[in-house]
Design a protein around this motif. Structure first.
Motif, PDB file in Angstrom:
ATOM      1  N   MET A   8       0.842  -1.181   0.000  1.00 51.21           N
ATOM      2  CA  MET A   8       0.000   0.000   0.000  1.00 51.21           C
ATOM      3  C   MET A   8       0.883   1.237   0.000  1.00 51.21           C
ATOM      4  SD  MET A   8      -3.279   0.599   0.183  1.00 51.21           S
ATOM      5  CE  MET A   8      -4.580   1.474   0.956  1.00 51.21           C
ATOM      6  N   SER A   9       0.543   2.185  -0.832  1.00 50.14           N
ATOM      7  CA  SER A   9       1.325   3.411  -0.905  1.00 50.14           C
ATOM      8  C   SER A   9       1.002   4.314   0.286  1.00 50.14           C
ATOM      9  CB  SER A   9       1.041   4.129  -2.220  1.00 50.14           C
ATOM     10  OG  SER A   9      -0.317   4.499  -2.273  1.00 50.14           O
ATOM     11  N   PRO A  10       1.843   5.329   0.543  1.00 44.80           N
ATOM     12  CA  PRO A  10       1.594   6.224   1.667  1.00 44.80           C
ATOM     13  C   PRO A  10       0.259   6.943   1.513  1.00 44.80           C
ATOM     14  CG  PRO A  10       3.685   6.743   0.550  1.00 44.80           C
ATOM     15  CD  PRO A  10       3.030   5.644  -0.201  1.00 44.80           C
ATOM     16  N   PRO A  11      -0.285   7.422   2.644  1.00 45.72           N
ATOM     17  CA  PRO A  11      -1.577   8.122   2.584  1.00 45.72           C
ATOM     18  C   PRO A  11      -1.501   9.338   1.653  1.00 45.72           C
ATOM     19  CG  PRO A  11      -0.906   7.747   4.862  1.00 45.72           C
ATOM     20  CD  PRO A  11       0.240   7.340   3.989  1.00 45.72           C
ATOM     21  N   ILE A  12      -2.634   9.665   1.063  1.00 43.91           N
ATOM     22  CA  ILE A  12      -2.719  10.820   0.174  1.00 43.91           C
ATOM     23  C   ILE A  12      -3.991  11.588   0.519  1.00 43.91           C
ATOM     24  CG2 ILE A  12      -3.831   9.473  -1.652  1.00 43.91           C
ATOM     25  CD1 ILE A  12      -2.228  11.203  -3.654  1.00 43.91           C
ATOM     26  N   SER A  13      -3.873  12.893   0.626  1.00 43.94           N
ATOM     27  CA  SER A  13      -5.003  13.730   1.034  1.00 43.94           C
ATOM     28  C   SER A  13      -5.920  14.017  -0.150  1.00 43.94           C
ATOM     29  CB  SER A  13      -4.487  15.054   1.597  1.00 43.94           C
ATOM     30  OG  SER A  13      -3.922  15.836   0.554  1.00 43.94           O
ATOM     31  N   PRO A  14      -7.163  14.410   0.122  1.00 48.81           N
ATOM     32  CA  PRO A  14      -8.051  14.808  -0.974  1.00 48.81           C
ATOM     33  C   PRO A  14      -7.463  15.946  -1.819  1.00 48.81           C
ATOM     34  CG  PRO A  14      -9.333  14.451   1.009  1.00 48.81           C
ATOM     35  CD  PRO A  14      -7.878  14.364   1.407  1.00 48.81           C
ATOM     36  N   GLY A  15      -6.790  16.882  -1.177  1.00 47.53           N
ATOM     37  CA  GLY A  15      -6.165  17.974  -1.927  1.00 47.53           C
ATOM     38  C   GLY A  15      -5.108  17.469  -2.889  1.00 47.53           C
ATOM     39  N   ARG A  16      -4.313  16.519  -2.434  1.00 45.59           N
ATOM     40  CA  ARG A  16      -3.282  15.940  -3.312  1.00 45.59           C
ATOM     41  C   ARG A  16      -3.923  15.122  -4.438  1.00 45.59           C
ATOM     42  NH1 ARG A  16       2.014  16.882  -2.758  1.00 45.59           N
ATOM     43  NH2 ARG A  16       2.735  17.355  -0.670  1.00 45.59           N
ATOM     44  N   LEU A  17      -5.023  14.433  -4.128  1.00 48.46           N
ATOM     45  CA  LEU A  17      -5.738  13.704  -5.177  1.00 48.46           C
ATOM     46  C   LEU A  17      -6.254  14.670  -6.245  1.00 48.46           C
ATOM     47  CD1 LEU A  17      -7.706  11.055  -3.101  1.00 48.46           C
ATOM     48  CD2 LEU A  17      -6.076  10.573  -4.921  1.00 48.46           C
ATOM     49  N   PHE A  18      -6.810  15.817  -5.796  1.00 47.90           N
ATOM     50  CA  PHE A  18      -7.273  16.821  -6.747  1.00 47.90           C
ATOM     51  C   PHE A  18      -6.121  17.278  -7.640  1.00 47.90           C
ATOM     52  CE2 PHE A  18      -7.797  21.195  -8.098  1.00 47.90           C
ATOM     53  CZ  PHE A  18      -9.039  21.147  -8.722  1.00 47.90           C
ATOM     54  N   LEU A  19      -4.984  17.617  -7.033  1.00 45.03           N
ATOM     55  CA  LEU A  19      -3.836  18.085  -7.819  1.00 45.03           C
ATOM     56  C   LEU A  19      -3.306  16.992  -8.749  1.00 45.03           C
ATOM     57  CD1 LEU A  19      -1.930  20.169  -5.121  1.00 45.03           C
ATOM     58  CD2 LEU A  19      -3.289  21.016  -7.049  1.00 45.03           C
ATOM     59  N   LEU A  20      -3.244  15.761  -8.258  1.00 42.71           N
ATOM     60  CA  LEU A  20      -2.762  14.646  -9.071  1.00 42.71           C
ATOM     61  C   LEU A  20      -3.642  14.453 -10.301  1.00 42.71           C
ATOM     62  CD1 LEU A  20      -1.118  12.072  -9.688  1.00 42.71           C
ATOM     63  CD2 LEU A  20      -2.618  10.857  -8.091  1.00 42.71           C
ATOM     64  N   PHE A  21      -4.947  14.340 -10.088  1.00 49.02           N
ATOM     65  CA  PHE A  21      -5.837  14.092 -11.217  1.00 49.02           C
ATOM     66  C   PHE A  21      -5.963  15.323 -12.116  1.00 49.02           C
ATOM     67  CE2 PHE A  21      -6.866  10.284  -8.871  1.00 49.02           C
ATOM     68  CZ  PHE A  21      -6.990   9.358  -9.900  1.00 49.02           C
TER      69      PHE A  21
END
Length: 181
Positions: A1-14
């Motif tokens: 499992m990869s390290p935790p990721i925040s909703p903000g980081r998910l927004f920026l990633l996608f």
């Protein structure tokens, strides 16, 4: 499992994936989520991708929602979807204005033709990479060929073929010793 990721980081990633994915974002999403960031394994990506195709709506948006939800719950799903849709929508509106003004020129036609070739190459590359990770069994090969023949050669509807072959695959899988390997 990869390290935790925040909703903000998910927004920026996608958002970043959606904005660089001209001609098709799926190969970039695969490379980023599986190869670079290791948010998903190859098997997880294949599973989510297959499920995303069965759902109504754009496959890539379905995939973003599922990945976001698995990582951060409802907030993650909404963040990933927003990142996949909002920035590109703003960009497309801007491009539509430019295309309306300059779309008839030869240069624009040439650029669009070139981009379509790149898009096909990206999709083929991702398909080959996903195929390499699939089980190398006779059964998997038969199902892959049947899916290809039904959709590409016979032009049957994707949903009907996936539901029919998917159901048949589940039945065959329940009896693993009864089928060819």
């Amino acid at each position: 499992m990869s390290p935790p990721i925040s909703p903000g980081r998910l927004f920026l990633l996608f958002s970043s994936l959606a904005m660089i994915g001209f001609g098709g974002v799926l190969p970039w999403v695969h490379r980023s989520l599986v190869d670079r960031r290791r948010i998903l394994t190859q098997a997880e990506f294949a599973e989510i991708f297959a499920f995303s195709q069965l759902l109504p709506g754009p496959t890539i948006c379905n995939l973003a929602i599922i990945v976001g939800y698995r990582r951060c719950g409802l907030a993650g799903g909404l963040a990933a979807l927003s990142g996949m849709v909002v920035p590109p929508a703003i960009g497309v509106l801007g491009i539509a204005v430019l295309y309306d003004r300059y779309g008839g020129t030869g240069l624009v036609s040439d650029v669009l033709r070139g981009m379509s070739v790149v898009a096909v190459a990206l999709i083929c590359s991702m398909a080959i990479k996903m195929a390499r990770a699939m089980p190398r069994t006779l059964r998997a090969g038969v199902f892959a060929l049947a899916m290809f023949a039904a959709i590409a050669l016979l032009k049957w509807p994707l949903v009907a073929v996936m539901l029919g072959l998917g159901t048949f695959a589940v039945v065959v899988q329940k009896n693993p010793d009864g089928g060819a390997r």
